[in-house]
Design an enzyme around this catalytic site. Structure first.
Site, PDB file in Angstrom:
ATOM      1  N   GLY A   1       5.855   3.443  -2.064  1.00 60.70           N
ATOM      2  CA  GLY A   1       5.692   2.239  -2.902  1.00 60.70           C
ATOM      3  C   GLY A   1       5.335   2.641  -4.319  1.00 60.70           C
ATOM      4  O   GLY A   1       4.633   1.919  -5.035  1.00 60.70           O
TER       5      GLY A   1
ATOM      6  N   ARG B   1       2.915  -1.957  -8.663  1.00 59.10           N
ATOM      7  CA  ARG B   1       1.732  -1.980  -9.552  1.00 59.10           C
ATOM      8  C   ARG B   1       0.697  -0.970  -9.088  1.00 59.10           C
ATOM      9  O   ARG B   1       0.172  -0.180  -9.878  1.00 59.10           O
ATOM     10  CB  ARG B   1       1.112  -3.387  -9.565  1.00 59.10           C
ATOM     11  CG  ARG B   1       1.877  -4.402 -10.390  1.00 59.10           C
ATOM     12  CD  ARG B   1       1.222  -5.772 -10.325  1.00 59.10           C
ATOM     13  NE  ARG B   1       1.370  -6.388  -9.010  1.00 59.10           N
ATOM     14  CZ  ARG B   1       2.434  -7.106  -8.630  1.00 59.10           C
ATOM     15  NH1 ARG B   1       3.421  -7.333  -9.468  1.00 59.10           N
ATOM     16  NH2 ARG B   1       2.511  -7.622  -7.420  1.00 59.10           N
TER      17      ARG B   1
ATOM     18  N   GLY C   1      -3.242   0.824   1.726  1.00 62.36           N
ATOM     19  CA  GLY C   1      -3.856  -0.263   0.963  1.00 62.36           C
ATOM     20  C   GLY C   1      -3.126  -1.568   1.154  1.00 62.36           C
ATOM     21  O   GLY C   1      -3.640  -2.641   0.806  1.00 62.36           O
TER      22      GLY C   1
ATOM     23  N   ALA D   1      -7.415   0.106   4.491  1.00 60.59           N
ATOM     24  CA  ALA D   1      -8.476  -0.281   3.551  1.00 60.59           C
ATOM     25  C   ALA D   1      -8.147  -1.647   2.941  1.00 60.59           C
ATOM     26  O   ALA D   1      -7.310  -1.728   2.040  1.00 60.59           O
ATOM     27  CB  ALA D   1      -8.615   0.760   2.451  1.00 60.59           C
ATOM     28  N   PRO D   2      -8.787  -2.717   3.394  1.00 55.09           N
ATOM     29  CA  PRO D   2      -8.515  -4.024   2.769  1.00 55.09           C
ATOM     30  C   PRO D   2      -8.799  -4.006   1.277  1.00 55.09           C
ATOM     31  O   PRO D   2      -8.170  -4.744   0.520  1.00 55.09           O
ATOM     32  CB  PRO D   2      -9.467  -4.970   3.510  1.00 55.09           C
ATOM     33  CG  PRO D   2      -9.676  -4.325   4.838  1.00 55.09           C
ATOM     34  CD  PRO D   2      -9.678  -2.839   4.560  1.00 55.09           C
ATOM     35  N   ASN D   3      -9.726  -3.167   0.833  1.00 55.96           N
ATOM     36  CA  ASN D   3     -10.006  -3.097  -0.607  1.00 55.96           C
ATOM     37  C   ASN D   3     -10.580  -1.727  -0.946  1.00 55.96           C
ATOM     38  O   ASN D   3     -11.492  -1.245  -0.270  1.00 55.96           O
ATOM     39  CB  ASN D   3     -11.002  -4.202  -1.002  1.00 55.96           C
ATOM     40  CG  ASN D   3     -10.877  -4.547  -2.466  1.00 55.96           C
ATOM     41  OD1 ASN D   3     -10.979  -3.667  -3.305  1.00 55.96           O
ATOM     42  ND2 ASN D   3     -10.653  -5.814  -2.765  1.00 55.96           N
TER      43      ASN D   3
ATOM     44  N   HIS E   1      -6.538 -14.426  -7.146  1.00 55.17           N
ATOM     45  CA  HIS E   1      -5.610 -13.324  -7.415  1.00 55.17           C
ATOM     46  C   HIS E   1      -4.533 -13.747  -8.405  1.00 55.17           C
ATOM     47  O   HIS E   1      -4.303 -14.939  -8.619  1.00 55.17           O
ATOM     48  CB  HIS E   1      -4.933 -12.843  -6.125  1.00 55.17           C
ATOM     49  CG  HIS E   1      -5.800 -11.930  -5.308  1.00 55.17           C
ATOM     50  ND1 HIS E   1      -6.746 -12.400  -4.444  1.00 55.17           N
ATOM     51  CD2 HIS E   1      -5.868 -10.575  -5.261  1.00 55.17           C
ATOM     52  CE1 HIS E   1      -7.371 -11.372  -3.879  1.00 55.17           C
ATOM     53  NE2 HIS E   1      -6.852 -10.246  -4.359  1.00 55.17           N
ATOM     54  N   HIS E   2      -3.822 -12.753  -8.915  1.00 47.86           N
ATOM     55  CA  HIS E   2      -2.644 -12.956  -9.753  1.00 47.86           C
ATOM     56  C   HIS E   2      -1.568 -13.714  -8.951  1.00 47.86           C
ATOM     57  O   HIS E   2      -1.498 -13.575  -7.714  1.00 47.86           O
ATOM     58  CB  HIS E   2      -2.093 -11.585 -10.200  1.00 47.86           C
ATOM     59  CG  HIS E   2      -1.848 -10.662  -9.029  1.00 47.86           C
ATOM     60  ND1 HIS E   2      -0.655 -10.651  -8.349  1.00 47.86           N
ATOM     61  CD2 HIS E   2      -2.656  -9.774  -8.389  1.00 47.86           C
ATOM     62  CE1 HIS E   2      -0.727  -9.771  -7.356  1.00 47.86           C
ATOM     63  NE2 HIS E   2      -1.940  -9.223  -7.355  1.00 47.86           N
TER      64      HIS E   2
ATOM     65  N   LYS F   1       1.043 -12.310  -6.080  1.00 50.07           N
ATOM     66  CA  LYS F   1       0.614 -11.881  -4.740  1.00 50.07           C
ATOM     67  C   LYS F   1       1.393 -12.597  -3.640  1.00 50.07           C
ATOM     68  O   LYS F   1       1.565 -13.816  -3.690  1.00 50.07           O
ATOM     69  CB  LYS F   1      -0.888 -12.134  -4.591  1.00 50.07           C
ATOM     70  CG  LYS F   1      -1.451 -11.608  -3.290  1.00 50.07           C
ATOM     71  CD  LYS F   1      -2.961 -11.462  -3.329  1.00 50.07           C
ATOM     72  CE  LYS F   1      -3.526 -10.969  -2.010  1.00 50.07           C
ATOM     73  NZ  LYS F   1      -2.972  -9.681  -1.583  1.00 50.07           N
TER      74      LYS F   1
HETATM   75  N1  LIG Z   1      -6.417  -2.223  -0.655  1.00 47.98           N
HETATM   76  C1  LIG Z   1      -6.553  -2.473  -1.950  1.00 47.98           C
HETATM   77  O1  LIG Z   1      -7.571  -2.172  -2.596  1.00 47.98           O
HETATM   78  C2  LIG Z   1      -5.422  -3.118  -2.673  1.00 47.98           C
HETATM   79  C3  LIG Z   1      -4.340  -3.543  -1.968  1.00 47.98           C
HETATM   80  N2  LIG Z   1      -3.294  -4.129  -2.596  1.00 47.98           N
HETATM   81  C4  LIG Z   1      -2.167  -4.436  -1.752  1.00 47.98           C
HETATM   82  O2  LIG Z   1      -1.227  -3.394  -1.891  1.00 47.98           O
HETATM   83  C5  LIG Z   1       0.103  -3.916  -1.709  1.00 47.98           C
HETATM   84  C6  LIG Z   1       0.946  -3.562  -2.930  1.00 47.98           C
HETATM   85  O3  LIG Z   1       0.455  -4.254  -4.032  1.00 47.98           O
HETATM   86  P1  LIG Z   1       1.189  -4.168  -5.450  1.00 47.98           P
HETATM   87  O4  LIG Z   1       1.362  -2.757  -5.853  1.00 47.98           O
HETATM   88  O5  LIG Z   1       0.468  -5.099  -6.333  1.00 47.98           O
HETATM   89  O6  LIG Z   1       2.618  -4.780  -5.078  1.00 47.98           O
HETATM   90  P2  LIG Z   1       4.030  -4.528  -5.818  1.00 47.98           P
HETATM   91  O7  LIG Z   1       4.912  -5.622  -5.360  1.00 47.98           O
HETATM   92  O8  LIG Z   1       3.807  -4.327  -7.268  1.00 47.98           O
HETATM   93  O9  LIG Z   1       4.520  -3.140  -5.226  1.00 47.98           O
HETATM   94  C7  LIG Z   1       5.025  -2.955  -3.940  1.00 47.98           C
HETATM   95  C8  LIG Z   1       6.093  -1.887  -4.052  1.00 47.98           C
HETATM   96  O10 LIG Z   1       6.468  -1.473  -2.745  1.00 47.98           O
HETATM   97  C9  LIG Z   1       7.872  -1.280  -2.753  1.00 47.98           C
HETATM   98  N3  LIG Z   1       8.354  -1.298  -1.382  1.00 47.98           N
HETATM   99  C10 LIG Z   1       8.604  -2.361  -0.593  1.00 47.98           C
HETATM  100  N4  LIG Z   1       9.015  -1.944   0.618  1.00 47.98           N
HETATM  101  C11 LIG Z   1       9.025  -0.587   0.572  1.00 47.98           C
HETATM  102  C12 LIG Z   1       9.352   0.421   1.507  1.00 47.98           C
HETATM  103  N5  LIG Z   1       9.768   0.115   2.748  1.00 47.98           N
HETATM  104  N6  LIG Z   1       9.232   1.724   1.125  1.00 47.98           N
HETATM  105  C13 LIG Z   1       8.814   2.044  -0.105  1.00 47.98           C
HETATM  106  N7  LIG Z   1       8.496   1.134  -1.040  1.00 47.98           N
HETATM  107  C14 LIG Z   1       8.590  -0.171  -0.692  1.00 47.98           C
HETATM  108  C15 LIG Z   1       8.409  -2.399  -3.655  1.00 47.98           C
HETATM  109  O11 LIG Z   1       9.710  -2.127  -4.101  1.00 47.98           O
HETATM  110  C16 LIG Z   1       7.371  -2.362  -4.769  1.00 47.98           C
HETATM  111  O12 LIG Z   1       7.722  -1.419  -5.770  1.00 47.98           O
HETATM  112  C17 LIG Z   1      -0.069  -5.408  -1.456  1.00 47.98           C
HETATM  113  O13 LIG Z   1      -0.107  -5.661  -0.072  1.00 47.98           O
HETATM  114  C18 LIG Z   1      -1.432  -5.708  -2.064  1.00 47.98           C
HETATM  115  O14 LIG Z   1      -2.059  -6.820  -1.505  1.00 47.98           O
HETATM  116  C19 LIG Z   1      -3.269  -4.319  -3.934  1.00 47.98           C
HETATM  117  C20 LIG Z   1      -4.346  -3.960  -4.698  1.00 47.98           C
HETATM  118  C21 LIG Z   1      -5.517  -3.336  -4.123  1.00 47.98           C
HETATM  119  O1  LIG Z   2      -2.592  -8.052  -4.001  1.00 50.28           O
HETATM  120  C1  LIG Z   2      -3.594  -7.666  -4.648  1.00 50.28           C
HETATM  121  O2  LIG Z   2      -3.625  -7.620  -5.886  1.00 50.28           O
HETATM  122  C2  LIG Z   2      -4.783  -7.252  -3.895  1.00 50.28           C
HETATM  123  N1  LIG Z   2      -4.686  -7.168  -2.594  1.00 50.28           N
HETATM  124  C3  LIG Z   2      -5.731  -6.808  -1.707  1.00 50.28           C
HETATM  125  C4  LIG Z   2      -6.120  -8.000  -0.870  1.00 50.28           C
HETATM  126  O3  LIG Z   2      -5.242  -8.763  -0.451  1.00 50.28           O
HETATM  127  O4  LIG Z   2      -7.310  -8.152  -0.578  1.00 50.28           O
HETATM  128  C5  LIG Z   2      -6.893  -6.150  -2.414  1.00 50.28           C
HETATM  129  C6  LIG Z   2      -7.228  -6.739  -3.739  1.00 50.28           C
HETATM  130  O5  LIG Z   2      -7.799  -7.980  -3.527  1.00 50.28           O
HETATM  131  C7  LIG Z   2      -6.002  -6.839  -4.628  1.00 50.28           C
END
Ligand SMILES: NC(=O)C1=CN([C@@H]2O[C@H](COP(=O)(O)OP(=O)(O)OC[C@H]3O[C@@H](n4cnc5c(N)ncnc54)[C@H](O)[C@@H]3O)[C@@H](O)[C@H]2O)C=CC1
Ligand SMILES: O=C(O)C1=N[C@H](C(=O)O)C[C@H](O)C1
Length: 249
Positions: free
Chosen positions: A10, A14, A78, A105-107, A135-136, A139
């Protein structure tokens, strides 16, 4: 000591793009592969990957992680969408790979991890508890993985303390104004332009209230947690749910 060889799945997202930078800059880590949605996971097999970081979308994460576990690659996840059924399937798969670990890791933000721990500590002492996440608007999922996990932990702490259900006389709610209900805890999701990720946990009892709030202003908030998890995961086996388990909280 040899550097830990890391792949990011991925990598154009972002979170993924920022993780690529954080891993490249982190001492003791070597970025050896970056995969986007059109790349094959098979390409990882010739890269001798020690740890994969999975930051994709809820629809892809389970399949990606299954592939990585099948090939005994420790994985830091993540991506959201890991409900109870998916977690239990992953546990079963990991039981067949006794040297492999997966962190879900949920966060990754230390503020959010602490807020959830504080909420768990506060939960037994209050009649009412509700979670609000902001959130933005890009999401994909609601409520957030963090809000789900927070509500589950509050519910478990209330249950252990023998608390009655949260008081609520609502009988008429045609528009769902009381929000989602996760293990008996109401969860409200706001999507707001300009936000990254915030969560408020509201507690109340007769005559008093406690609000715990955590804000991630940018995705940089999540990077130290990812780097810590990548460095630590070889000390674990099986399913690790929550970064707090790697932080001695
Ligand atoms: N655990 C944490 O602290 C955080 C978790 N997240 C989560 O992380 C995930 C990603 O968030 P963002 O980066 O904001 O989303 P995003 O939409 O910007 O990025 C996701 C990327 O994954 C790619 N992708 C989709 N399927 C794929 C596959 N099979 N193989 C490889 N790449 C693939 C997409 O093309 C995209 O570039 C979301 O579920 C979000 O909720 C986001 C921020 C913090
Ligand atoms: O999609 C996000 O941006 C985020 N996703 C995670 C969630 O669903 O809790 C972590 C963080 O809140 C950012």
């Amino acid at each position: 000591m040899n550097a830990i060889r890391v792949a990011v799945i991925g990598a154009q997202g972002r979170m993924g793009a920022q993780a690529v930078d954080a891993i490249t800059e982190a001492e003791g880590l070597e970025l050896v592969a970056t995969l986007g949605s059109s790349d094959s996971l098979e390409s990882l097999l010739e890269k001798n990957v020690d740890v994969a970081v999975e930051l994709t979308v809820p629809a892809s994460t389970e399949t990606n992680v299954a592939f990585l576990v099948d090939h005994d690659i420790d994985t830091v996840v993540g991506t959201t969408g890991w409900d109870a059924d998916k977690l239990s399937g992953l546990k079963e798969l990991l039981a067949e790979h006794s040297d492999t670990a997966v962190l879900i890791a949920p966060n990754f933000s230390i503020g959010a991890v602490l807020a959830m721990r504080f909420a768990e500590l506060a939960a037994p002492y209050f009649d009412s508890a509700e979670v609000v996440e902001i959130h933005h608007p890009r999401k994909l999922d609601a409520p957030s993985g963090t809000a789900n996990y927070t509500a589950q932990r509050i519910a478990a702490a209330r249950n252990d303390a023998g608390l009655a259900p949260v008081p609520d006389a609502t009988e008429i709610d045609p528009h769902g104004a009381r929000g989602a209900v996760v293990d008996g805890i109401h969860v409200h999701a706001i999507r707001q332009q300009g936000m990254t990720a915030s969560e408020e946990i509201h507690f109340g009892s007769s005559g008093e209230a406690l609000t715990i709030r955590t804000d991630s202003h940018s995705t940089s908030a999540f990077m130290p947690g990812i780097v810590t998890a990548v460095r630590s995961i070889s000390d674990y086996t099986g399913l690790v749910h929550g970064l707090e388990n790697m932080l001695d909280l």
